[in-house]
Design an enzyme around this catalytic site. Sequence first.
Site, short mmCIF file in Angstrom:
data_model
loop_
_atom_site.label_atom_id
_atom_site.label_comp_id
_atom_site.label_asym_id
_atom_site.label_seq_id
_atom_site.Cartn_x
_atom_site.Cartn_y
_atom_site.Cartn_z
N HIS A 80 1.99 4.38 8.95
CA HIS A 80 1.22 4.89 7.82
C HIS A 80 0.00 5.71 8.25
O HIS A 80 -0.20 6.84 7.79
CB HIS A 80 0.78 3.75 6.92
CG HIS A 80 1.91 3.17 6.13
ND1 HIS A 80 1.76 2.06 5.31
CD2 HIS A 80 3.20 3.54 6.02
CE1 HIS A 80 2.91 1.79 4.74
NE2 HIS A 80 3.81 2.65 5.16
N LYS A 98 1.53 0.90 0.63
CA LYS A 98 0.67 -0.18 1.08
C LYS A 98 1.40 -1.06 2.09
O LYS A 98 2.63 -1.15 2.00
CB LYS A 98 0.22 -1.01 -0.13
CG LYS A 98 1.36 -1.80 -0.78
CD LYS A 98 1.12 -2.09 -2.22
CE LYS A 98 1.44 -0.91 -3.08
NZ LYS A 98 2.85 -0.46 -3.04
#
Length: 323
Positions: A80, A98
């Site tokens: 990420h 997330k």
Amino acid sequence: MAADLRWGIVGASDFARRTMAPALHMAAGAHVVALATRDASKAAPFSAYLPGLRVESDYEALLTADDIDALYVPLPNHLHVEWVLKALQAGKHVLCEKPIAMAASEFDVMIAARDSSGKLAAEAYMIVHHPQWQRARDLLASGAIGTLRHVEAVFSYNNPDPENVRNKPTMGGGGLRDIGVYTFGSTRFATGQEPLDLHATLEREHDFDTFAEVTARFDGFTFHSVVSTRLWDRQEVVFHGDSGVMALTAPFNAGRYDQAELVLETARNTRTVERWPGVNQYVLQVEAFCRSAQTGEPYPWTLEQARGTQVMIDDALRYLPDQ
């Protein structure tokens, strides 16, 4: 009227196919231009409902594409930060799944890159866009349950599949990273507070957590959370005040786990229930992102806010027992 924000999707994950690509397609102000996947067979289900979708075999192609304004990143957790930074350095807005980072210390470089680029970078924390959580926050602020004294939060599901990325520690697996973000972040969002101290009891398999009982003390109230990837499906958050109780019965996967409801009990025999049938929080998330990226409207879940949740995750993971 501003032109649609043009999107590229980095990776053909199952979640992107089932949930976020349809949300990007349905959202006002968004248009999906391209998908990058190293497995061409995974592109067909996306193309079925995204007419004219361009498929790239190289993720990097989306960074240099002139017809893409924003990237959606559903890659495994450990990738990420890398892709948030790549997107910002390429002059693209970026919405990343997330947890957006693996540690709170990684937020500093993302915040600096965001500020330097002038682009929007955000964690895809969809629940803050749902009216049940906005209503919960407003009710707490108005004193609807009096003084908040305790929060009870639980999120569990049972997924023992060793091939699932959630069970691969090298890819950022583990229950706290996958769903602890919800019990922690939702409490912080609704109350506007950060924990003063935290203690956890964790169970592990190999190098990742599968069960976490977390207690924390906030200013004026206590917090108890149970998160597990080895228990039967359950979701609930309860806010207990000195003159009422407020419960959210489908707080995280509203419309999938169950219908979104907020149950408020404020006096003997007084009970009200609010429901939001048909609300798609993923569509609301995309629309909010597009507005913010194009107009500068404040986005309801900043990197700074997401960092607070990661601090809690980091603190809880310190209690992971040795094998």
